[in-house]
Design an enzyme around this catalytic site. Structure first.
Site, PDB file in Angstrom:
ATOM      1  N   ALA A 184     -63.478  59.913  33.052  1.00 33.43           N
ATOM      2  CA  ALA A 184     -63.277  60.958  34.062  1.00 33.43           C
ATOM      3  C   ALA A 184     -61.819  61.433  34.107  1.00 33.43           C
ATOM      4  O   ALA A 184     -60.901  60.628  33.915  1.00 33.43           O
ATOM      5  CB  ALA A 184     -63.697  60.414  35.430  1.00 33.43           C
ATOM      6  N   LYS A 242     -51.626  51.666  27.292  1.00 36.60           N
ATOM      7  CA  LYS A 242     -50.498  51.986  28.160  1.00 36.60           C
ATOM      8  C   LYS A 242     -49.480  50.846  28.113  1.00 36.60           C
ATOM      9  O   LYS A 242     -49.845  49.670  28.128  1.00 36.60           O
ATOM     10  CB  LYS A 242     -50.961  52.185  29.603  1.00 36.60           C
ATOM     11  CG  LYS A 242     -52.175  53.097  29.746  1.00 36.60           C
ATOM     12  CD  LYS A 242     -51.951  54.478  29.165  1.00 36.60           C
ATOM     13  CE  LYS A 242     -53.219  55.316  29.273  1.00 36.60           C
ATOM     14  NZ  LYS A 242     -53.099  56.633  28.649  1.00 36.60           N
TER      15      LYS A 242
END
Length: 366
Positions: free
Chosen positions: A236, A320
């Site tokens: 999303a 990340k």
């Protein structure tokens, strides 16, 4: 969802408690004390190899090169020098070439490039100081091109790749000063000048996430095609899912958050409204893609599970790295992926990556 409004892809709930294999034991290479950047920028030496990276990542690149005993020097923001090439290309490098000359004028740069066919690329380091001088590139490239004998050079870097010729590198390392060299196009870390592969924004998908995927697939050299089944973990609001659908793929989009309404209604998209850590497919897919804002070692364990279970063949993911000391995390993440069954694991900080790196791998078949 309001057009142009994009949230960062993330998992909104912590992963469920479930048994996970212990991380593989990892022997970290000997750590290297990285010196500070010199107060005054140093010029590269002819005969040495000049590396460029994202500003602020000179330290990790320096240490990676030291691990391969390449005799390294920090030159300035975005620029590192080594006396030799390593056997494995470092994660934080964008471009590298052997410096043939350091010159003060485009006329001397043209002479240093020689008469062989090549595509000339003039660029500045991707730094505040370098970008302020980006306007010089046009003038230098115009002059150099006008002086090229015969003017039979390839029109694009890809043409140079197809022809098996070189990319003429002219890096403006300081005002009125360029490092010049040639790298074979088929051996270059990137075909983009200075490794800055800028992807086009479109009105339909203006997010940086979509451009990250475009650049990642260009780097990989192969991409999902019509009819391929892709699983997009932590999808999303759908930046990567959209790009995959535009390529003709079918997408299982997995996220507790909502997709953009047009994607949710697309016949080639199936939204699984659940945590990526809990999702288990009922059959194998062609591609596993993941760009979750989550702890990188937990993401690596999740991706390893997909290889271990034979759930995917190809992997493109983003890890990340918000922590200051990034290299130990990357070494452990690579070991976790390989122990899970992924092979040909490659990591690279691409142009559209920030405090993160892109991972590419293929599943090792039993």
């Amino acid at each position: 969802m309001r057009k142009g409004h994009h949230k960062q892809r993330s998992e909104r709930r912590p992963p469920p408690k479930e048994p996970r294999p212990a991380p593989p034991p990892v022997q970290l290479p000997a750590r290297v004390k990285v010196p500070p950047l010199p107060a005054k920028a140093l010029l590269p030496a002819p005969g040495a190899f000049l590396w460029t990276c994202r500003e602020g990542f000179e330290g990790p690149l320096f240490e990676e090169l030291c691990w391969h005993k390449t005799s390294v020097t920090l030159l300035s923001a975005g620029l590192v020098q080594s006396e030799r090439l390593p056997k494995v290309m470092p994660t934080f490098a964008r471009m590298v070439f052997r410096v043939d000359a350091v010159v003060p004028t485009p006329q001397e740069a043209a002479q240093a490039l020689g008469a062989g066919r090549l595509k000339v690329q003039v660029w500045v380091p991707d730094t505040q100081a370098g970008n302020a001088r980006a306007g010089e590139c046009v003038a230098w490239e115009s002059t150099i091109t006008s002086l090229r004998p015969g003017r039979n050079d390839p029109a694009t870097p890809w043409s140079a790749f197809e022809a098996g010729v070189g990319l003429g590198q002219v890096c403006l390392v300081a005002p009125h000063t360029a490092a010049v060299g040639v790298v074979p196009a088929r051996e270059a870390l990137s075909l983009a000048a200075g490794g800055r592969a800028r992807m086009k924004r479109t009105g339909e998908a203006p997010s940086r996430a979509a451009m990250k995927l475009d650049e990642a697939l260009e780097w990989v050299g192969v991409a999902p095609g019509r009819g391929d089944l892709c699983v997009d973990l932590g999808s999303a609001p759908g930046g990567w899912t959209r790009r995959l659908v535009e390529r003709g793929a079918r997408v299982w989009s997995v996220d507790t958050g909502l997709l953009a309404p047009d994607l949710a209604a697309n016949a080639r998209v199936k939204h699984f409204h659940q945590s990526a850590f809990a999702f288990a497919p009922d059959g194998p897919c062609d591609w596993l893609l993941c760009d979750m804002a989550w702890r990188p070692l937990e993401v690596a364990q999740l991706l390893a599970k997909w290889a271990r279970n034979g759930w995917a063949t190809q992997l493109v993911a983003n890890l990340k790295l918000p922590m200051k000391d990034k290299l130990p995390t990357l070494v452990r993440a690579r070991a976790t992926l390989e122990a899970g069954g992924w092979s040909d694991v490659r990591l690279r900080q691409l142009y559209h990556d920030r405090d993160e790196v892109t991972v590419r791998a293929v599943r090792r078949h039993a």
